[in-house]
Design a protein around this motif. Structure first.
Motif: not given
Length: 620
Positions: A217-225, A394-398, A401-405
């Motif tokens: 949910a946090g990753a989806i919310a960050t992507i929406c932002f 912080m949102l992006f990092y938390t 980040t794990l989904h990028i590399f």
């Protein structure tokens, strides 16, 4: 230096798996034995710790590791070693079947199996010469199996295995296995195969396999932002272009146009949309227009200090991944490389600049307004301007980040950071992340933002000093001096109690740091950096008083000032070089260096700034 070598080697060596014959033992040991004489001259302390009779076991360990990487095929031989091994391995059934298929295909030299096998790391038997205890293999080659058509029924996955034996340090090795084998399966495979070794060589191991993360949910919310923010940038840029195209075509700029000839629209909506424009922000960020010629020399300090920060972080990152560690250390033992080890003083340059600008600009505003200033705006504007950006980072990092590399080394690092951010994010927005949990944490969530915490704390504490400086510079300077002395006393006491060292090549003076909540009791703390900031405040006040006035110094004073500043800077950066070779530094001297070196660095910058601003810094 001998202690450092010992720590490095004892920290980095693991072991591996396989049964060997006497012939294999002698064959494998021969090349390593040839290097032994070299090792004894390079690492005499290590040779004393692990005697030459123990080195022969390394080839045994190497064979065991190879056996774990290439067990026999059991497709046509039910009594082979693999049957006996897997039968007593507590691994998942799917992992067992995939392993059997892989090893059989490896014997038949199928392309995908060879690709997996050669992606494995090899035991670095030359560690005594090179200091290398890592053999990471080829991550991309292992992971590429899943992306290419193969004859296998499974995908491959890359794991990092750390293995330890009693007489050897830890080795970190790449291991390509079927994707159905998880971390527990990999550990079981390694420890089962190595169980045939003598007790003092039996290995404990840990495994970290590459993972695929689902969007929570946090990753989806960050992507929406991010999507919303990106849409605002696009809208703002299009609106900016529209205004620029639709501006009056006649040469005379209209009354309602700005300096760029673009129509000025009043109202918060228009300002907000234009504030999102990529072009508008790009023009401001990339503008080379000089706004404050008086303080132009500060730009040089910014550029050089940022470059120094960047170089220091690049080289410190190499420590974590370099394989030829001894060569790496030998390079950094050089005199000129002390500028890399001491790159942390670049951070103090920015604390100095922050204190200088806050004081200089505030003094000018207080002078314009007869000593009055809206302190509520002073606090809110700074917090509002920085915190929203910090929240986004912080949102992006938390969550993203794990989904990028990919890669276990990357994931192992950022998994822990993400969990820490979920627990301690609030310390960042309160700007106490450098102090909580106290005393030894440099920043539980996004470690490097300890700088923002320090800078914000200094900014919050500055108004009483600024007011006093405006009313009476003597009282203001007295308060600054008192605060500096108080901070120095705190730093000296803490450094003495915890046995802090001035050089990373020196052994700690005691073990009290083991009782702290972490290891950072000095570096990222406010009481350490506050004097640096106040040196900047003093410099900013001096520049404020000198602005618009003719200031002349005797040549002797100018030369003496520059010589003292340069000597101070060089002594701070290169003065501890003698500790690289293992020379002892008395604790009192280490405490003195830890306490005063950073404000002394700021004082050297202060002289340089004043000299350049007043025309004594060379031809402009």
């Amino acid at each position: 230096m001998e202690l450092l070598y010992k720590l490095v080697i004892l920290m980095l060596l693991p072991s591996h798996c396989s049964h060997v014959s006497a012939h294999a033992l002698s064959k494998c040991f021969a090349p390593f034995a040839a290097k032994l004489s070299v090792s004894e001259s390079l690492f005499p302390d290590i040779v004393e710790t692990v005697n030459s009779n123990d080195f022969k076991y390394l080839s045994l360990v190497e064979d065991v590791w190879k056996a774990a990487s290439r067990l026999p095929c059991v497709r046509n031989n039910g009594s082979s070693n693999l049957v006996h091994s897997t039968a007593r391995m507590n691994i998942s059934e799917q992992c067992r079947r995939d392993l059997e298929e892989y090893y059989c295909d490896l014997e038949e030299s199928k392309l995908y199996a060879l690709q997996m096998f050669h992606a494995n790391g090899e035991l670095p038997l030359d560690f005594m010469v090179t200091g290398n205890t890592k053999s990471l293999g080829t991550f991309s080659q292992c992971e590429a199996v899943k992306d290419t058509p193969t004859e296998s029924s499974f995908d491959a996955n890359y794991c990092l295995v750390t293995v330890d034996a009693l007489i050897l340090p830890s080795f970190t090795l790449g291991y390509c296995v079927p994707k159905s084998c998880g971390n527990e399966d990999v550990v079981t495979i390694v420890e089962t195969v190595t169980s045939i070794l003598p007790p003092h060589l039996r290995m404990s191991s840990t495994s970290t396999c590459n993972k695929d993360y689902d969007l929570d949910a946090g990753a989806i919310a960050t992507i929406c932002f991010c999507v919303i923010f990106g849409a605002l940038v696009v809208i703002g840029t299009i609106y900016d272009i529209y205004i620029k195209i639709s501006r009056p075509t006649h040469k005379k700029v209209s009354v309602n146009s700005n300096a760029d000839g673009r129509a000025t629209h009043k109202g918060y909506t228009h300002q907000f949309i234009l504030a999102c424009s990529f072009l508008e922000n790009g023009r401001k960020i990339l503008s080379a227009r000089i706004t404050t010629p008086y303080l132009l020399c500060l730009n040089g300090i910014r550029v050089l200090s940022f470059s120094w920060v960047f170089i220091g972080h690049v080289f410190s990152g190499l420590v974590l991944v370099t394989e030829n560690f001894k060569y790496f250390l030998n390079c950094f033992k050089g005199f000129w490389y002390q500028a890399i080890w001491n790159a942390t003083y670049s951070v103090d340059s920015f604390f100095y600049l922050s204190g200088l600008l806050v004081t200089y600009l505030s003094m000018k505003q207080l002078a314009r307004n007869n000593g009055k200033m809206n302190w509520l705006v002073y606090y809110i504007h700074r917090y509002w301007r920085i915190t929203w950006v910090l929240l986004f980072v912080m949102l992006f990092y938390t969550y993203l980040t794990l989904h990028i590399f990919d890669g276990p080394m990357y994931q192992l690092t950022y998994e822990g950071v993400a969990e820490s951010c979920k627990e301690y994010w609030w310390t960042n927005i309160l700007y106490i992340n450098n102090l909580y949990p106290f005393p030894g944490v440099i920043g539980p969530c996004i470690g490097w933002v300890w700088y923002l915490a320090c800078d914000m704390q200094f900014y919050w504490l500055s108004p009483p000093i600024l007011i006093l400086l405006h009313r009476s510079w003597k009282w203001g300077m007295g308060l600054i001096a008192s605060l500096c002395v108080a901070c120095w006393c705190v730093v000296a006491l803490i450094a003495t109690y915890f046995g802090e060292v001035a050089s990373m090549f020196h052994e700690r003076y005691n073990d009290n740091i083991d009782d702290a909540n972490g290891v950072d009791v000095i570096y990222g703390k406010s009481y350490t950096r506050w004097p640096v900031y106040m040196v900047g405040m003093v410099t900013g006040y001096i520049l404020y008083r000198l602005e618009g006035k003719k200031f002349k110094m005797r040549v002797a004073y100018v030369v003496s000032g520059w010589c003292a500043a340069i000597a101070t800077g060089l002594a701070i950066i290169y003065g501890l070089w003698y500790t690289v070779e293992g020379h002892y530094m008395p604790q009192w001297l280490a405490v003195l260096y830890i306490t005063l070196s950073r404000p002394a660095w700021a004082a050297a910058l202060g002289w340089m700034t004043i000299a350049c601003v007043t025309g004594y810094g060379g031809n402009s």
